[in-house]
Design a protein around this motif. Structure first.
Motif, PDB file in Angstrom:
ATOM      1  N   TRP A 168       0.274  -1.378  -0.240  1.00 37.53           N
ATOM      2  CA  TRP A 168       0.497   0.071   0.063  1.00 37.53           C
ATOM      3  C   TRP A 168       0.998   1.132  -0.267  1.00 37.53           C
ATOM      4  O   TRP A 168       0.291   2.328  -1.007  1.00 37.53           O
ATOM      5  CB  TRP A 168      -0.836  -0.107   1.361  1.00 37.53           C
ATOM      6  N   SER A 169       1.602   0.792   0.895  1.00 39.92           N
ATOM      7  CA  SER A 169       3.040   2.415   0.697  1.00 39.92           C
ATOM      8  C   SER A 169       3.571   2.960  -0.247  1.00 39.92           C
ATOM      9  O   SER A 169       3.567   3.358  -0.894  1.00 39.92           O
ATOM     10  CB  SER A 169       3.985   2.420   1.507  1.00 39.92           C
ATOM     11  N   ASP A 170       3.894   1.980  -1.497  1.00 42.21           N
ATOM     12  CA  ASP A 170       4.075   1.803  -2.982  1.00 42.21           C
ATOM     13  C   ASP A 170       3.403   2.615  -4.197  1.00 42.21           C
ATOM     14  O   ASP A 170       2.696   3.504  -4.458  1.00 42.21           O
ATOM     15  CB  ASP A 170       4.492   0.381  -3.865  1.00 42.21           C
ATOM     16  N   PHE A 171       1.424   2.108  -3.587  1.00 47.15           N
ATOM     17  CA  PHE A 171       0.927   2.694  -4.084  1.00 47.15           C
ATOM     18  C   PHE A 171       0.550   4.097  -3.905  1.00 47.15           C
ATOM     19  O   PHE A 171       0.550   5.046  -4.523  1.00 47.15           O
ATOM     20  CB  PHE A 171      -0.665   1.733  -3.506  1.00 47.15           C
ATOM     21  N   PHE A 172       0.296   4.668  -2.858  1.00 47.55           N
ATOM     22  CA  PHE A 172      -0.159   5.825  -2.153  1.00 47.55           C
ATOM     23  C   PHE A 172       1.276   6.738  -2.800  1.00 47.55           C
ATOM     24  O   PHE A 172       0.659   7.651  -3.046  1.00 47.55           O
ATOM     25  CB  PHE A 172      -0.013   5.521  -0.624  1.00 47.55           C
ATOM     26  N   PHE A 173       2.496   6.301  -2.306  1.00 46.20           N
ATOM     27  CA  PHE A 173       3.878   7.309  -2.694  1.00 46.20           C
ATOM     28  C   PHE A 173       3.245   6.963  -4.197  1.00 46.20           C
ATOM     29  O   PHE A 173       4.193   8.122  -4.663  1.00 46.20           O
ATOM     30  CB  PHE A 173       4.734   6.883  -2.033  1.00 46.20           C
ATOM     31  N   SER A 174       3.462   6.409  -5.487  1.00 41.88           N
ATOM     32  CA  SER A 174       3.107   6.114  -6.953  1.00 41.88           C
ATOM     33  C   SER A 174       1.893   6.825  -6.870  1.00 41.88           C
ATOM     34  O   SER A 174       2.132   8.102  -8.214  1.00 41.88           O
ATOM     35  CB  SER A 174       3.282   4.794  -7.195  1.00 41.88           C
ATOM     36  N   VAL A 175       1.137   6.924  -6.396  1.00 40.03           N
ATOM     37  CA  VAL A 175      -0.302   7.650  -7.412  1.00 40.03           C
ATOM     38  C   VAL A 175      -0.851   8.669  -6.174  1.00 40.03           C
ATOM     39  O   VAL A 175      -1.123   9.447  -6.875  1.00 40.03           O
ATOM     40  CB  VAL A 175      -1.333   6.150  -7.211  1.00 40.03           C
ATOM     41  N   MET A 176      -1.264   8.557  -5.010  1.00 39.28           N
ATOM     42  CA  MET A 176      -2.402   8.927  -3.947  1.00 39.28           C
ATOM     43  C   MET A 176      -1.380  10.787  -3.534  1.00 39.28           C
ATOM     44  O   MET A 176      -1.908  11.566  -3.608  1.00 39.28           O
ATOM     45  CB  MET A 176      -2.537   8.870  -2.843  1.00 39.28           C
ATOM     46  N   ALA A 177       0.497  11.002  -4.003  1.00 36.09           N
ATOM     47  CA  ALA A 177       0.674  11.253  -3.924  1.00 36.09           C
ATOM     48  C   ALA A 177       0.097  12.652  -4.325  1.00 36.09           C
ATOM     49  O   ALA A 177       0.163  14.198  -4.523  1.00 36.09           O
ATOM     50  CB  ALA A 177       2.067  10.784  -3.850  1.00 36.09           C
ATOM     51  N   ASP A 178      -0.245  12.650  -5.525  1.00 34.22           N
ATOM     52  CA  ASP A 178      -0.487  14.002  -6.851  1.00 34.22           C
ATOM     53  C   ASP A 178      -2.197  14.312  -6.220  1.00 34.22           C
ATOM     54  O   ASP A 178      -2.432  15.103  -7.220  1.00 34.22           O
ATOM     55  CB  ASP A 178      -0.783  12.922  -8.477  1.00 34.22           C
ATOM     56  N   TYR A 179      -2.500  13.254  -5.446  1.00 36.50           N
ATOM     57  CA  TYR A 179      -3.824  13.827  -5.097  1.00 36.50           C
ATOM     58  C   TYR A 179      -3.877  14.345  -3.476  1.00 36.50           C
ATOM     59  O   TYR A 179      -5.848  14.904  -3.504  1.00 36.50           O
ATOM     60  CB  TYR A 179      -4.645  12.649  -5.020  1.00 36.50           C
ATOM     61  N   SER A 180      -3.025  14.075  -2.827  1.00 33.64           N
ATOM     62  CA  SER A 180      -2.842  14.793  -1.699  1.00 33.64           C
ATOM     63  C   SER A 180      -2.236  16.356  -1.957  1.00 33.64           C
ATOM     64  O   SER A 180      -0.816  15.301  -1.579  1.00 33.64           O
ATOM     65  CB  SER A 180      -3.330  13.837  -0.287  1.00 33.64           C
ATOM     66  N   ASP A 181      -1.828  16.899  -1.345  1.00 33.29           N
ATOM     67  CA  ASP A 181      -1.179  18.004  -0.252  1.00 33.29           C
ATOM     68  C   ASP A 181      -0.445  18.110   0.539  1.00 33.29           C
ATOM     69  O   ASP A 181       1.196  17.171   0.507  1.00 33.29           O
ATOM     70  CB  ASP A 181      -1.389  19.543  -0.260  1.00 33.29           C
ATOM     71  N   GLU A 182      -0.943  16.608   1.460  1.00 33.05           N
ATOM     72  CA  GLU A 182      -0.405  16.385   2.643  1.00 33.05           C
ATOM     73  C   GLU A 182       0.720  15.217   2.190  1.00 33.05           C
ATOM     74  O   GLU A 182       2.045  15.215   2.905  1.00 33.05           O
ATOM     75  CB  GLU A 182      -1.296  16.106   4.032  1.00 33.05           C
ATOM     76  N   ILE A 183       0.278  14.023   1.519  1.00 33.26           N
ATOM     77  CA  ILE A 183       1.150  13.189   1.164  1.00 33.26           C
ATOM     78  C   ILE A 183       2.436  13.686   0.631  1.00 33.26           C
ATOM     79  O   ILE A 183       2.998  12.879   0.504  1.00 33.26           O
ATOM     80  CB  ILE A 183       0.008  11.596   0.204  1.00 33.26           C
ATOM     81  N   LYS A 184       2.035  14.279  -1.140  1.00 34.23           N
ATOM     82  CA  LYS A 184       2.941  14.990  -1.720  1.00 34.23           C
ATOM     83  C   LYS A 184       4.009  15.427  -0.394  1.00 34.23           C
ATOM     84  O   LYS A 184       5.121  15.523  -0.317  1.00 34.23           O
ATOM     85  CB  LYS A 184       2.521  15.924  -2.177  1.00 34.23           C
ATOM     86  N   GLU A 185       3.794  15.830   1.070  1.00 30.59           N
ATOM     87  CA  GLU A 185       4.655  16.847   1.551  1.00 30.59           C
ATOM     88  C   GLU A 185       5.749  15.163   2.149  1.00 30.59           C
ATOM     89  O   GLU A 185       6.759  15.401   2.022  1.00 30.59           O
ATOM     90  CB  GLU A 185       4.550  17.796   2.566  1.00 30.59           C
ATOM     91  N   LEU A 186       4.935  15.005   2.436  1.00 27.75           N
ATOM     92  CA  LEU A 186       4.988  13.386   3.388  1.00 27.75           C
ATOM     93  C   LEU A 186       6.350  12.934   1.986  1.00 27.75           C
ATOM     94  O   LEU A 186       7.722  12.344   2.391  1.00 27.75           O
ATOM     95  CB  LEU A 186       4.651  12.188   3.306  1.00 27.75           C
ATOM     96  N   LYS A 187       5.740  12.654   0.711  1.00 27.81           N
ATOM     97  CA  LYS A 187       6.707  11.788  -0.280  1.00 27.81           C
ATOM     98  C   LYS A 187       8.468  12.364   0.141  1.00 27.81           C
ATOM     99  O   LYS A 187       9.296  11.843  -0.117  1.00 27.81           O
ATOM    100  CB  LYS A 187       5.960  11.533  -1.408  1.00 27.81           C
ATOM    101  N   THR A 188       7.731  14.318  -0.536  1.00 29.39           N
ATOM    102  CA  THR A 188       9.479  15.055  -0.919  1.00 29.39           C
ATOM    103  C   THR A 188       9.705  15.204   0.652  1.00 29.39           C
ATOM    104  O   THR A 188      11.293  16.046   0.899  1.00 29.39           O
ATOM    105  CB  THR A 188       8.342  16.293  -1.489  1.00 29.39           C
TER     106      THR A 188
END
Length: 89
Positions: free
Chosen positions: A66-86
């Motif tokens: 699920w981490s692979d999925f969230f950081f590959s796909v969902m990061a572009d749909y959430s500013d919060e996830i994008k911040e975690l990714k970067t």
């Protein structure tokens, strides 16, 4: 942040890229998840919405989590996830 209408297509692209990285055909992946090649293609093209349960089946078959999925796909749909990714908090 991306437009949410393209989420199905982004999920499908993630599935297709993951399948190709495992050197599987759509037919082979379909056999692993007990679906037809046509249904696998519908998911990969974003034509059909995938359920959480079916997405989990695909992730397992593709050796993804699920981490692979969230950081590959969902990061572009959430500013919060994008911040975690970067790494910016």
């Amino acid at each position: 942040m991306k437009i949410k209408n393209s989420l199905r297509k982004d999920i499908g692209l993630f599935l297709r890229e993951s399948r190709k990285k495992k050197s599987l055909s759509a037919n082979q992946l379909g056999s692993l998840v007990h679906l037809s090649q046509q249904q696998v293609s519908r998911y990969e093209l974003g034509i059909t919405t995938i359920s959480i349960e079916m997405l989990n089946v695909f992730l397992i078959a593709l050796d993804k989590n699920w981490s692979d999925f969230f950081f590959s796909v969902m990061a572009d749909y959430s500013d919060e996830i994008k911040e975690l990714k970067t790494g910016y908090y």
